[in-house]
Scaffold this motif. Structure first.
Motif, PDB file in Angstrom:
ATOM      1  N   ALA A 441     -47.352  40.599   2.456  1.00 52.61           N
ATOM      2  CA  ALA A 441     -48.036  41.268   1.341  1.00 52.61           C
ATOM      3  C   ALA A 441     -47.072  41.527   0.195  1.00 52.61           C
ATOM      4  O   ALA A 441     -47.421  41.354  -0.988  1.00 52.61           O
ATOM      5  N   TYR A 442     -45.864  41.934   0.505  1.00 57.67           N
ATOM      6  CA  TYR A 442     -44.842  42.193  -0.514  1.00 57.67           C
ATOM      7  C   TYR A 442     -44.525  40.924  -1.299  1.00 57.67           C
ATOM      8  O   TYR A 442     -44.369  40.969  -2.524  1.00 57.67           O
ATOM      9  N   GLU A 443     -44.450  39.803  -0.612  1.00 58.01           N
ATOM     10  CA  GLU A 443     -44.134  38.548  -1.277  1.00 58.01           C
ATOM     11  C   GLU A 443     -45.242  38.107  -2.238  1.00 58.01           C
ATOM     12  O   GLU A 443     -44.990  37.325  -3.160  1.00 58.01           O
ATOM     13  N   ALA A 446     -47.120  40.758  -7.425  1.00 55.29           N
ATOM     14  CA  ALA A 446     -46.524  40.584  -8.752  1.00 55.29           C
ATOM     15  C   ALA A 446     -46.127  41.922  -9.354  1.00 55.29           C
ATOM     16  O   ALA A 446     -45.138  42.016 -10.097  1.00 55.29           O
ATOM     17  N   VAL A 447     -46.887  42.977  -9.049  1.00 54.43           N
ATOM     18  CA  VAL A 447     -46.609  44.294  -9.618  1.00 54.43           C
ATOM     19  C   VAL A 447     -45.251  44.803  -9.154  1.00 54.43           C
ATOM     20  O   VAL A 447     -44.410  45.236  -9.972  1.00 54.43           O
ATOM     21  N   LEU A 448     -44.986  44.767  -7.851  1.00 55.56           N
ATOM     22  CA  LEU A 448     -43.708  45.275  -7.353  1.00 55.56           C
ATOM     23  C   LEU A 448     -42.556  44.379  -7.769  1.00 55.56           C
ATOM     24  O   LEU A 448     -41.457  44.872  -8.068  1.00 55.56           O
ATOM     25  N   ARG A 449     -42.795  43.096  -7.809  1.00 60.99           N
ATOM     26  CA  ARG A 449     -41.714  42.184  -8.192  1.00 60.99           C
ATOM     27  C   ARG A 449     -41.268  42.453  -9.627  1.00 60.99           C
ATOM     28  O   ARG A 449     -40.076  42.493  -9.935  1.00 60.99           O
ATOM     29  N   GLU A 450     -42.228  42.659 -10.506  1.00 65.33           N
ATOM     30  CA  GLU A 450     -41.890  42.945 -11.899  1.00 65.33           C
ATOM     31  C   GLU A 450     -41.238  44.316 -12.044  1.00 65.33           C
ATOM     32  O   GLU A 450     -40.267  44.481 -12.786  1.00 65.33           O
ATOM     33  N   ALA A 451     -41.788  45.311 -11.341  1.00 62.10           N
ATOM     34  CA  ALA A 451     -41.268  46.673 -11.483  1.00 62.10           C
ATOM     35  C   ALA A 451     -39.847  46.790 -10.923  1.00 62.10           C
ATOM     36  O   ALA A 451     -38.975  47.413 -11.553  1.00 62.10           O
ATOM     37  N   ALA A 459     -33.161  41.808  -2.821  1.00 62.48           N
ATOM     38  CA  ALA A 459     -32.319  42.527  -1.858  1.00 62.48           C
ATOM     39  C   ALA A 459     -33.164  43.244  -0.815  1.00 62.48           C
ATOM     40  O   ALA A 459     -32.856  43.218   0.386  1.00 62.48           O
ATOM     41  N   VAL A 460     -34.232  43.913  -1.258  1.00 66.24           N
ATOM     42  CA  VAL A 460     -35.142  44.564  -0.316  1.00 66.24           C
ATOM     43  C   VAL A 460     -35.732  43.532   0.641  1.00 66.24           C
ATOM     44  O   VAL A 460     -35.789  43.741   1.864  1.00 66.24           O
ATOM     45  N   LEU A 461     -36.177  42.415   0.097  1.00 66.91           N
ATOM     46  CA  LEU A 461     -36.782  41.370   0.921  1.00 66.91           C
ATOM     47  C   LEU A 461     -35.795  40.842   1.955  1.00 66.91           C
ATOM     48  O   LEU A 461     -36.154  40.634   3.129  1.00 66.91           O
ATOM     49  N   ALA A 462     -34.551  40.638   1.558  1.00 70.67           N
ATOM     50  CA  ALA A 462     -33.542  40.131   2.485  1.00 70.67           C
ATOM     51  C   ALA A 462     -33.308  41.098   3.646  1.00 70.67           C
ATOM     52  O   ALA A 462     -33.197  40.689   4.817  1.00 70.67           O
ATOM     53  N   VAL A 463     -33.239  42.388   3.340  1.00 65.88           N
ATOM     54  CA  VAL A 463     -33.014  43.389   4.383  1.00 65.88           C
ATOM     55  C   VAL A 463     -34.209  43.448   5.328  1.00 65.88           C
ATOM     56  O   VAL A 463     -34.049  43.502   6.555  1.00 65.88           O
ATOM     57  N   ARG A 464     -35.435  43.412   4.786  1.00 69.48           N
ATOM     58  CA  ARG A 464     -36.612  43.478   5.652  1.00 69.48           C
ATOM     59  C   ARG A 464     -36.713  42.246   6.547  1.00 69.48           C
ATOM     60  O   ARG A 464     -37.050  42.351   7.726  1.00 69.48           O
TER      61      ARG A 464
END
Length: 487
Positions: A441-443, A446-451, A459-464
């Motif tokens: 869902a995170y991937e 678009a809203v979170l990626r832009e913000a 970095a968040v994605l890599a850690v998760r």
């Protein structure tokens, strides 16, 4: 030609507010994280040193929270605070890809042994620590060596989100509930042994640990925090403390300070604490519920409107945006794989993507407050977040999602009452039940990626991803044991 001062019509409208444009919002975000001039920082640091010296402070702990939800620290002697305020304290950018067990991954933008950052203490938030004589604490912001904001700094992300809301004429109040489990001190791998065995929410626990809880309250009060309540929770040895709502970045700071204070008081009583999402497999875990309310011109937008239970159109749009984004927000608000052992139906964890008035099973609980105080008390609670979250990511992400919903003029779906687990299958969407589902869902967001911006987003994605792979084949009992004392 006439001269002199023209009469002013007090009923005439003032200058028109500039339109809310993308450029204005971007400028507000940039201004919010600009490093103040060095001379100003030096003068304020000198005042802080004089004040702290009168309180017998000898060292200052400057903290930040990484993407795994672990609070990291650099400390300076009091005499070094002036230099730290002017030039920062060195920190490596690779901390942004640390895992909860201190393993290190990498991302396409941040990672590896090269580079350095400067950690600057927030001089407005320095506070002597009541349970650690001689010490003070301050949250830190991270910048590059040239003074530019570090794009991976989570606290700066929250500050930018707050500034974007302010540029729209909006302010927010927030509070993060802190739940913890207290146990007798023991070896790192030892199962928890509880100092009280009283019933859930029972006065037995307050009696058994009255000196300890009094010292927690005393320490929080001496640090300037306004405690609303403290009480035993459901699980063995579990307690919760709530503090007064405040600005969202300050609320995130306060959650760090509260947890640090609880840990310090516990140590002085020969106890240890866990803020982990789950302390015993199959048990009810520790939440980190986020309360938030939206305000404009001193008015609580969650009250007095034509929408459900008095919501204004702006508040409804904001909450609809948060509700819609909860699957991807779990990556920020439920960061540990152990969090999905807590996020189960019929445990008041908010496992379903629905909302309801005072519904403790809904992921988004609307709280109006009692008749007579609703204009001040109305707020919403995000129940699916837990204490493994980086609080700056949690509040910043919620603000970004809410503002997107407000801009799109979203409406809330029909309210759900009762336990959604008892509803007809497929009636109420289930939130992601695993890290893999939340990451997917995170991937797509678009809203979170832009913000977040690409460096922090990646970095968040890599850690998760790394922690998902790390614990993918681990039984629940081993996952709980591995994370129990990390938070």
């Amino acid at each position: 030609m006439t001269t002199g001062t023209a009469a002013v019509d007090p009923t005439a409208p003032g200058p028109a507010e500039p339109p809310v444009t993308a450029e204005r919002l971007a400028a507000a975000a940039v201004a919010a994280v600009a490093l103040p001039p060095r001379e100003e920082r030096a003068a304020r640091a000198a005042q802080a040193v004089d004040r702290l010296r009168t309180e017998a402070v000898e060292a200052v702990a400057v903290t930040w929270v990484d993407n795994a939800g672990i609070t990291r620290v650099k400390a300076v002697p009091l005499g070094g605070l002036l230099h730290a305020a002017q030039w920062g304290v060195g920190t490596a950018p690779c901390f942004d890809v640390f895992l909860a067990d201190d393993a290190i991954t990498t991302s396409p933008i941040i990672g590896g042994p090269t580079g350095d950052l400067r950690l600057y203490p927030d001089l407005d938030r320095i506070v002597p620590l009541a349970a650690q004589p001689g010490w003070a604490w301050a949250p830190g912001d991270r910048y590059t060596q040239s003074g530019a904001p570090h794009p991976g700094c989570q606290r700066l992300f929250a500050r930018r989100a707050r500034a974007v809301a302010a540029a729209r004429g909006l302010s927010l109040k927030a509070g993060i509930e802190v739940e913890w489990t207290v146990a007798l001190a023991g070896a790192p791998g030892e199962e928890p042994q509880y100092p009280t065995h009283g019933p859930a929410y029972g006065m037995h626990r307050v009696t058994d640990l009255s000196d300890y809880l009094r010292d927690v309250l005393r320490a929080l009060g001496r640090q300037g925090l306004s405690v609303l309540q403290i009480h035993p929770e459901y699980s063995p040895g579990q307690f919760e403390v709530s503090v007064a709502p405040e600005d969202p970045v300050a609320a995130a700071d306060t959650s760090v300070l509260v947890r640090h204070t609880v840990r310090a008081v516990s140590a002085r009583h020969g106890l240890r604490v866990s803020f982990a999402p789950v302390v015993e497999a199959g048990g009810v875990g520790n939440g980190g519920h986020l309360h938030v309310s939206l305000w404009r011109d001193g008015r609580n937008l969650g009250h007095g409107g034509p929408g459900p239970h008095g919501l204004t159109a702006e508040a409804e749009g904001f909450l609809a945006g948060v509700l819609d984004a909860l699957p991807e927000l779990l990556v920020l608000g439920c960061s540990s794989p152990a969090g999905y052992l807590r996020l189960v139906p019929s445990h008041w964890a908010g496992a379903y993507q629905c909302w309801g008035l005072e519904n403790r099973e809904a992921a988004l609980r609307l709280v109006t407050g009692s008749t007579g105080e609703r204009s001040a008390a109305a707020n919403a609670e995000v129940k699916c977040f837990d204490a493994s979250a980086n609080p700056y990511l949690a509040v910043g992400g919620a603000i970004a999602a809410g503002l997107a919903g407000l801009e799109q003029r979203r409406a809330l779906p029909p309210e759900f009452t009762g336990d959604p687990a008892a509803a007809e299958p497929g009636t109420v969407p289930r939130l992601p039940a695993s890290p893999a589902e939340a990451i997917a869902a995170y991937e797509r967001s678009a809203v979170l990626r832009e913000a977040l911006g690409e460096p922090l987003y990646q970095a968040v994605l890599a850690v998760r991803r790394a922690e998902r792979e790390q614990y993918a084949a681990v039984p629940p009992e081993e996952l709980v044991a591995a994370t129990r004392w990390r938070y």
